[in-house]
Design a protein around this motif. Structure first.
Motif, mmCIF file in Angstrom:
data_model
loop_
_atom_site.group_PDB
_atom_site.id
_atom_site.type_symbol
_atom_site.label_atom_id
_atom_site.label_comp_id
_atom_site.label_asym_id
_atom_site.label_seq_id
_atom_site.Cartn_x
_atom_site.Cartn_y
_atom_site.Cartn_z
ATOM 1 N N ASP B 247 0.850 -1.172 0.000
ATOM 2 C CA ASP B 247 0.000 0.000 0.000
ATOM 3 C C ASP B 247 0.892 1.230 0.000
ATOM 4 N N THR B 248 0.726 2.146 -0.946
ATOM 5 C CA THR B 248 1.593 3.315 -0.935
ATOM 6 C C THR B 248 0.867 4.522 -1.518
ATOM 7 N N SER B 250 2.918 7.748 -2.450
ATOM 8 C CA SER B 250 3.863 8.152 -3.484
ATOM 9 C C SER B 250 5.206 7.436 -3.384
ATOM 10 N N ASP B 252 7.955 4.503 -3.767
ATOM 11 C CA ASP B 252 8.174 3.451 -4.756
ATOM 12 C C ASP B 252 8.555 2.146 -4.069
ATOM 13 N N VAL B 265 -1.033 -4.703 -5.207
ATOM 14 C CA VAL B 265 -0.479 -3.356 -5.090
ATOM 15 C C VAL B 265 -1.605 -2.338 -5.104
ATOM 16 N N SER B 267 -1.840 1.728 -4.986
ATOM 17 C CA SER B 267 -0.942 2.872 -5.020
ATOM 18 C C SER B 267 -1.618 4.093 -5.622
ATOM 19 N N GLY B 270 2.881 5.854 -6.531
ATOM 20 C CA GLY B 270 4.113 5.067 -6.352
ATOM 21 C C GLY B 270 4.195 3.933 -7.354
ATOM 22 N N SER B 286 -4.442 1.524 -8.901
ATOM 23 C CA SER B 286 -3.641 2.730 -8.748
ATOM 24 C C SER B 286 -4.264 3.897 -9.501
ATOM 25 N N GLY B 289 0.232 4.925 -10.585
ATOM 26 C CA GLY B 289 1.318 3.998 -10.277
ATOM 27 C C GLY B 289 1.384 2.837 -11.253
#
Lengths: 120, 317
Positions: B247-248, B250, B252, B265, B267, B270, B286, B289
């Motif tokens: 989980d993000t 920004s 990477d 993923v 995002s 990221g 995303s 991302g």
């Protein structure tokens, strides 16, 4: 006022100014000293320390009035730190107010009660 | 004004502040004097505004880079030592700015060591009900954030023979290193501190960071949940039996020489960059991302779902 205590409050003030906009050193000091009695020798070290701790970063920008200025910009870490300090401050000062206002806000009332006790 | 700057320079030198820092500080003051002058302040007014050079130096002295020749040596203190009877323990550590390193040792007891310039104070260290607890001074009181633990290093020694059930480490800006442990549940939280873990055997790992970087190296896990705002994640030479949830916002993510059953993923912007990364299944959600994987070996990677505005999934072999 206790120097450490004062420093903590000023730290929060500096953060509160930079959370809204980027500013250069002289201007930050100016904006603070408009409201509270502090001199550069208290504010500058705080600015520098918070920058070292990556709460602020700096960049240089040309100005119309002369030499380029070094601006301070709050980082994401700085913002997280600001929120934390602000919460601590609110909790602390809220507590202080509850204590000092226990007997109401009017000095005359407090004085009357005090006088009465004194006479007893 | 010359006198002021000279006095300031000398005051800073007296505090052993390094030459580079001194030049920087002097430059800042020259700038401020110029600003004040252009606002029409008199020399006298400016000097009052600036304050005493000694006081400026005093305020800067406790955190500026020092000339290393005169730096005081850090000393090591043993905070606590505990004999352990049982075979498995829990660990719960909460730090603020202290660096923490966990070490496996041959001895039979847990030791909590601390390296710092000053005698550390305010730390709560206990071992009760098979739980090791270390707590940095609480930051909930307004004044306490002034006494930061900057520059303090903690070393926590744990006997090799012990199994760790639940391991929890939280910190604000302090880094944490963990090497060679066998842990059932690992949980870490940091604001800006970096996390470095290697050679771990973990059943469940879960971590959260705002801007700290995370490195996971040479480890075997059943599952991993990683959540980050802007910090980066590196997964190197590791095997994840089941799933890896990333989980993000920004930050990477770099996955190298690693495998997993499924990789999910989530995002904003990221990216995921994989090199010799072999998940069986992959899914991406995303805004912008991307997932980019470069592998030597051609193995099937099933794309379970893809929901993205401008991001994409690329797998090259």
């Amino acid at each position: 006022m206790n120097a450490q205590f004062k420093r903590g409050i000023i730290e929060l003030c500096v953060l509160s100014i930079l959370v809204e906009k980027d500013l250069y050193g002289y201007r930050i000091i100016h904006e603070l000293s408009e409201f509270i009695d502090v001199s550069e020798n208290t504010i500058y070290p705080i600015l520098r320390r918070l920058t070292k701790e990556s709460y602020f970063e700096t960049y240089v920008q040309e100005s119309n009035e002369g030499a380029p200025r070094k601006y301070y910009r709050m980082t994401e870490e700085g913002f997280v730190y600001y929120l934390k300090l602000r919460e601590e401050w609110d909790a602390f000062i809220g507590g202080v107010y509850r204590i000092i206002n226990q007997g109401g806000k009017k000095n005359e009332d407090i004085f009357k009660r005090f006088k009465k006790r004194f006479e007893e | 004004m010359k006198t002021f700057l000279n006095d300031l320079r000398n005051a800073l030198k007296n505090k052993n502040i390094s030459a580079i820092e001194i030049e920087d500080i002097i430059k800042d003051h020259e700038d401020m004097i110029e600003e004040a002058k252009s606002e029409g302040l008199s020399e006298e007014e400016i000097l009052t505004k600036l304050g005493k050079p000694e006081e400026i130096a005093e305020g800067l002295a406790d955190f500026e880079e020092k000339d290393t020749s005169t730096e005081t040596q850090k000393t090591q203190h043993i905070l606590k030592e505990f004999e352990v009877q049982s075979t498995s323990i829990d660990v719960s550590v909460s730090m603020s700015t202290e660096t923490t390193e966990y070490k496996l040792v041959d001895s039979k007891s847990i030791r909590v060591l601390c390296r710092s310039n000053k005698e550390p104070s305010g730390y709560e260290v206990s071992f009760k009900n098979d739980t090791l607890k270390v707590e940095a001074p609480k930051l909930t009181q307004f004044l306490s954030f002034l006494s930061r633990g900057k520059g303090i290093e903690f070393i926590i020694e744990i006997p090799k023979s012990l199994a760790i059930n639940h391991f929890k480490h939280s910190t604000l800006s302090g880094d944490v290193h963990l090497d060679g442990f066998n842990i059932k549940h690992l949980e870490m939280n940091t604001v800006s501190g970096d996390i470095k873990v290697s050679k771990l055997e973990i059943t469940e790992a879960q971590w959260y960071t705002v801007s700290g970087d995370i490195t996971l190296d040479k480890s075997r896990l059943s599952s991993l949940k990683s959540s980050q705002v802007s910090g980066d994640l590196f997964v190197l030479s590791s095997a994840i039996e089941e799933y890896i949830d990333l989980d993000t916002v920004s930050g990477d993510m770099y996955l190298e020489d690693s495998k997993a059953d499924s990789c999910k993923v989530n995002s904003v912007s990221g990216d995921v960059r994989g090199k010799e990364f072999y998940p069986n299944k992959i899914s991406l959600s995303s805004i912008s991302g991307n997932i980019n994987i470069k592998n030597q070996e051609k193995r099937h990677i099933e794309i379970i779902s893809r929901s993205t505005l401008s991001g994409s999934i690329h797998i090259h072999t």
